[in-house]
Design a protein around this motif. Structure first.
Motif, PDB file in Angstrom:
ATOM      1  N   TYR A 210       0.880  -1.069  -0.109  1.00  0.00           N
ATOM      2  CA  TYR A 210       0.093  -0.022   0.040  1.00  0.00           C
ATOM      3  C   TYR A 210       0.817   1.402  -0.029  1.00  0.00           C
TER       4      TYR A 210
ATOM      5  N   MET B 190      -6.595   4.055   5.097  1.00  0.00           N
ATOM      6  CA  MET B 190      -7.288   2.927   5.502  1.00  0.00           C
ATOM      7  C   MET B 190      -7.221   2.877   7.138  1.00  0.00           C
TER       8      MET B 190
ATOM      9  N   ASN C 178     -10.079   4.986   8.232  1.00  0.00           N
ATOM     10  CA  ASN C 178     -11.312   4.722   7.722  1.00  0.00           C
ATOM     11  C   ASN C 178     -11.793   5.876   6.645  1.00  0.00           C
TER      12      ASN C 178
ATOM     13  N   ILE D  65     -11.790  -1.369  -0.832  1.00  0.00           N
ATOM     14  CA  ILE D  65     -12.212  -0.095  -1.587  1.00  0.00           C
ATOM     15  C   ILE D  65     -13.436  -0.574  -2.272  1.00  0.00           C
TER      16      ILE D  65
END
Ligand code: PSU
Ligand code: MN
Length: 307
Positions: free
Chosen positions: A13, A21, A24, A124
């Motif tokens: 990532y 992430m 959130n 996602i």
């Protein structure tokens, strides 16, 4: 409904996506075949960078997806984006060969189908692109139907596009989507758009006028236990539209050339796109960039509404 990422999957990532992430925050996935096989350099890099900026300005985080040396990247740092935009040897990866690029440690760009798979595994739910693959003209003989359509039926990601290019058979593309249970929703317009043009001549199966309504619709499908994604068609802004009749001449020539050169399989779409850029002297590129930017904005608004 989202399959988790296996601990054995080589995935990386970007810092920005990992942070998003953790808190959130809304994230918008972006495909990379549009960069490597869909537009020429340097317009492709300009497009890729500008859509990322637009998504950030809307309060979401961009996650451009690609495979680099066998690692699935969810979010590309700028240097990697710049490199990918110029690398001549990137594979074009769909559902059939995404895992091949990982097991063989290759570099490749993800199509709509492969980007949906990666996005969904990463949690996602919204993805912006330009045009999707579909049923090609003459598919009754060639059987050329993009894996993108099957993926929309299976994988729970909202895909925002500008409709389908008229290199495809648009009525047949809509028929397959309906058969496979994929909602096709045009944003704020009754007509289904045809990429460079705001109107394909066909009515959109469904229309919604706000990002929140789109988010609610997908949530309600999931409440019903219905799998799969949905296609949001966002008409190109009027100022950038190229009339259908004008594009049709170039499209017919591009298709004729593809037949003459005996282009088949996954090479067909990139060949047609490249021929069209040359035939329109770059004018189609300007429209193409504008519509992807427009889609990135709407996708970010949907992601924010879902968060
Ligand atoms: N249509 C476009 N631009 C593109 C593509 C399609 O107008 O860049 C790319 C997308 O990555 C799409 C893929 O997922 O081509 C479809 O290829 P195929 O028809 O081989 O499935
Ligand atoms: Mn195909």
């Amino acid at each position: 409904m989202t399959k988790p990422i296996s601990p054995d999957l080589p995935v990386r990532y970007s810092q920005e996506v990992a942070d998003a992430m953790a808190r959130n925050a809304p994230i918008v996935a972006l495909e990379s075949t549009i960069i490597t096989h869909g537009m020429p350099f340097p317009g492709n890099l300009e497009m890729a960078r500008s859509v990322e900026t637009i998504i950030r300005n809307e309060g979401a985080i961009p996650a451009t997806i690609a495979v680099i040396d066998g690692v699935l990247h969810i979010g590309l740092e700028d240097a990697a984006l710049e490199w990918l935009a110029q690398v001549p040897s990137a594979l074009k990866l769909s559902r059939a060969d995404l895992a091949f690029a990982l097991s063989e440690r290759r570099t490749g760009a993800t199509t709509v189908a492969a980007t949906m798979i990666a996005a969904s595994r990463a949690g996602i739910h919204v993805f912006a692109t330009g045009g999707i693959g579909g049923v090609h003209r003459g598919a009754e003989l060639s059987f050329d139907i993009s894996a993108d359509l099957e993926e929309l039926a299976k994988t729970p990601v909202i895909v925002v596009c500008a409709g389908a290019k008229a290199i495809l058979d648009i009525p047949k593309t809509l028929e397959v989507l309906e058969t496979r249970g994929v909602p096709v929703v045009t944003f704020d317009n009754p007509a289904f758009p045809a990429f460079w043009s705001r109107d394909s001549g066909l009515r959109s199966p469904l229309t919604l006028n706000s990002p929140a309504a789109i988010a609610n619709f997908q949530t309600m499908r999931q409440n019903l236990g219905i799998d799969g994604g949905m296609l949001i068609a966002n008409p190109v802004p009027e100022a950038f539209e190229i009339p259908r009749a004008e594009m049709e001449i170039y499209i017919q020539r591009a298709i004729d050339n593809a037949e003459r050169d005996e282009i088949t399989g996954k090479a067909v779409t990139p060949y047609l796109l490249d021929t069209l850029f040359r035939l329109t002297d770059g004018r189609s590129l300007e429209t193409n960039i504008a519509l992807v930017q427009n889609n990135a904005r709407l996708a970010a608004e949907i992601a924010v509404a879902m968060a």
